[in-house]
Each structure stands twice: as C-alpha cells, then as structure tokens.
Design an enzyme around this catalytic site. Structure first.
Site, mmCIF file in Angstrom:
data_model
loop_
_atom_site.group_PDB
_atom_site.id
_atom_site.type_symbol
_atom_site.label_atom_id
_atom_site.label_comp_id
_atom_site.label_asym_id
_atom_site.label_seq_id
_atom_site.Cartn_x
_atom_site.Cartn_y
_atom_site.Cartn_z
ATOM 1 N N HIS A 25 23.462 -5.984 -16.007
ATOM 2 C CA HIS A 25 23.956 -7.324 -16.299
ATOM 3 C C HIS A 25 22.983 -7.922 -17.322
ATOM 4 C CE1 HIS A 25 26.558 -7.806 -12.606
ATOM 5 N NE2 HIS A 25 25.732 -6.896 -12.141
ATOM 6 N N HIS A 42 25.316 -0.173 -14.058
ATOM 7 C CA HIS A 42 25.505 -1.195 -15.094
ATOM 8 C C HIS A 42 24.316 -2.129 -15.133
ATOM 9 C CE1 HIS A 42 27.486 -2.493 -11.364
ATOM 10 N NE2 HIS A 42 27.144 -3.730 -11.652
ATOM 11 N N ASN A 95 21.934 -4.060 -9.999
ATOM 12 C CA ASN A 95 22.005 -4.116 -8.543
ATOM 13 C C ASN A 95 22.199 -2.709 -7.987
ATOM 14 O OD1 ASN A 95 21.862 -6.952 -8.571
ATOM 15 N ND2 ASN A 95 24.064 -7.121 -8.907
ATOM 16 N N GLY A 98 23.377 -5.978 -3.680
ATOM 17 C CA GLY A 98 24.549 -6.730 -4.141
ATOM 18 C C GLY A 98 25.457 -5.945 -5.063
ATOM 19 N N GLN A 99 25.351 -4.601 -5.025
ATOM 20 C CA GLN A 99 26.190 -3.787 -5.907
ATOM 21 C C GLN A 99 27.614 -3.728 -5.375
ATOM 22 O OE1 GLN A 99 24.821 0.266 -6.476
ATOM 23 N NE2 GLN A 99 26.160 0.602 -8.234
ATOM 24 N N ASP A 105 31.553 -9.744 -18.754
ATOM 25 C CA ASP A 105 31.885 -9.777 -17.323
ATOM 26 C C ASP A 105 33.109 -10.661 -17.112
ATOM 27 O OD1 ASP A 105 30.052 -9.136 -14.530
ATOM 28 O OD2 ASP A 105 31.695 -10.589 -14.359
ATOM 29 N N ILE A 106 34.008 -10.226 -16.260
ATOM 30 C CA ILE A 106 35.265 -10.935 -16.018
ATOM 31 C C ILE A 106 35.020 -12.257 -15.269
ATOM 32 C CG2 ILE A 106 35.895 -9.943 -13.759
ATOM 33 C CD1 ILE A 106 38.703 -9.372 -15.006
HETATM 34 P P1 AMP Z 1 27.713 -5.650 -9.267
HETATM 35 O O1 AMP Z 1 27.923 -6.645 -8.157
HETATM 36 O O2 AMP Z 1 26.307 -5.596 -9.757
HETATM 37 O O3 AMP Z 1 28.267 -4.290 -8.898
HETATM 38 O O4 AMP Z 1 28.527 -6.213 -10.505
HETATM 39 C C1 AMP Z 1 29.857 -5.918 -10.761
HETATM 40 C C2 AMP Z 1 30.309 -6.871 -11.834
HETATM 41 O O5 AMP Z 1 31.509 -6.383 -12.380
HETATM 42 C C3 AMP Z 1 30.592 -8.293 -11.337
HETATM 43 O O6 AMP Z 1 29.763 -9.214 -12.045
HETATM 44 C C4 AMP Z 1 32.071 -8.494 -11.647
HETATM 45 O O7 AMP Z 1 32.381 -9.806 -12.048
HETATM 46 C C5 AMP Z 1 32.299 -7.482 -12.751
HETATM 47 N N1 AMP Z 1 33.663 -6.998 -12.883
HETATM 48 C C6 AMP Z 1 34.490 -6.547 -11.906
HETATM 49 N N2 AMP Z 1 35.658 -6.148 -12.424
HETATM 50 C C7 AMP Z 1 35.576 -6.343 -13.769
HETATM 51 C C8 AMP Z 1 36.468 -6.116 -14.866
HETATM 52 N N3 AMP Z 1 37.705 -5.596 -14.694
HETATM 53 N N4 AMP Z 1 36.059 -6.445 -16.112
HETATM 54 C C9 AMP Z 1 34.819 -6.959 -16.310
HETATM 55 N N5 AMP Z 1 33.930 -7.176 -15.314
HETATM 56 C C10 AMP Z 1 34.304 -6.883 -14.070
#
Ligand code: AMP
Ligand code: ZN
Length: 114
Positions: free
Chosen positions: A102, A100, A87, A93-94, A30-31
């Site tokens: 986590h 995906h 999520n 919280g999506q 995760d970024i």
């Molecule tokens: P969600 O809120 O469950 O949809 O999670 C989305 C996740 O994607 C968050 O934890 C972000 O930090 C992660 N995210 C968004 N953009 C990127 C990216 N380019 N590379 C890796 N993770 C990302």
C-alpha cells in the site's frame, strides 16, 4: 483456475484503475482509498505475502520499492512524506492473499496503526 483477485486484475479479467506497469509489476488505485493517494503495487507473479518471498525474489522486492518511490514522486507526495505498508496474515490485517504494497500519502498519517 486461479481464484486470486489480484491475479485476475493482472490478467485483465477484473477492471482496475492502472497507475503504472513494468515487466514484473502492476500498480493501481485502491478501490477503497484510505488516504488521498492510495496505490497498490503488486508483483505480476503470485506470491501469497511477504512471508512467501524466496531468495529468487530479492530483485523483485527492490523493484517494488523503486516503483513506489517513482509513483510517490509522480503523485507529488515525496516531499511531504508517505507510507509503504504490507499487511501479512490475519493479525496484520491482510484481506487479499497476493503480496501488495500500500502506498499511502497526501495527508498526515497516524502512528501507531490501529
Ligand atoms: P489488505 O487488507 O492489505 O489485503 O489490502 C487489500 C486492499 O485491496 C484493500 O485496501 C482493498 O480496498 C483493496 N481492494 C480490494 N479489491 C480491490 C479491487 N478490485 N481493486 C482495487 N483494490 C481493491
Ligand atoms: Zn495472485
């Protein structure tokens, strides 16, 4: 053109920090990590969320859990424990509408979630 962020990551159009890859799945860090270990596990095919799963995706979901377990062992958090979260929708919280998991661990995680 597909504007989905995670589809672009799978296609290599946006860089990512790869952790594991299988025929059907991709896993990357995760970024914006929320724990010492924070890996995202996604199907390569676009599914909007867990709510978009179909009967034909049953094996895929099993593979997602098995890959999460494999990565948890690789990262050394299988003994200490970890959390798998997905999520769904606004209240869930999506933010990215491509299914995906986590995989979170490496510290004690609070419960209940905020
Ligand atoms: P969600 O809120 O469950 O949809 O999670 C989305 C996740 O994607 C968050 O934890 C972000 O930090 C992660 N995210 C968004 N953009 C990127 C990216 N380019 N590379 C890796 N993770 C990302
Ligand atoms: Zn997608």
């Amino acid at each position: 053109m597909n504007e989905c962020l995670f589809c672009k990551i799978v296609a290599g159009q946006i860089p990512s920090d790869k952790v594991e890859e299988t025929g059907a799945l991709y896993a990357f860090n995760d970024i914006d990590p929320k724990a010492p270990v924070h890996v995202l596990i996604i199907p390569k095919k676009h599914i909007e969320s867990a709510l978009g799963l179909r009967q034909e995706d049953r094996a895929l979901m099993g593979e997602m859990f098995l890959l999460a377990n494999k990565i948890a062992k690789q990262k050394g958090i299988d003994k200490s424990g970890f959390r798998i979260v997905t999520n769904i929708g606004a209240d869930g919280g999506q933010a990215v509408f491509h299914l995906h998991f986590h995989l979170l661990g490496g510290r004690s995680l609070g419960w209940p979630p905020g």
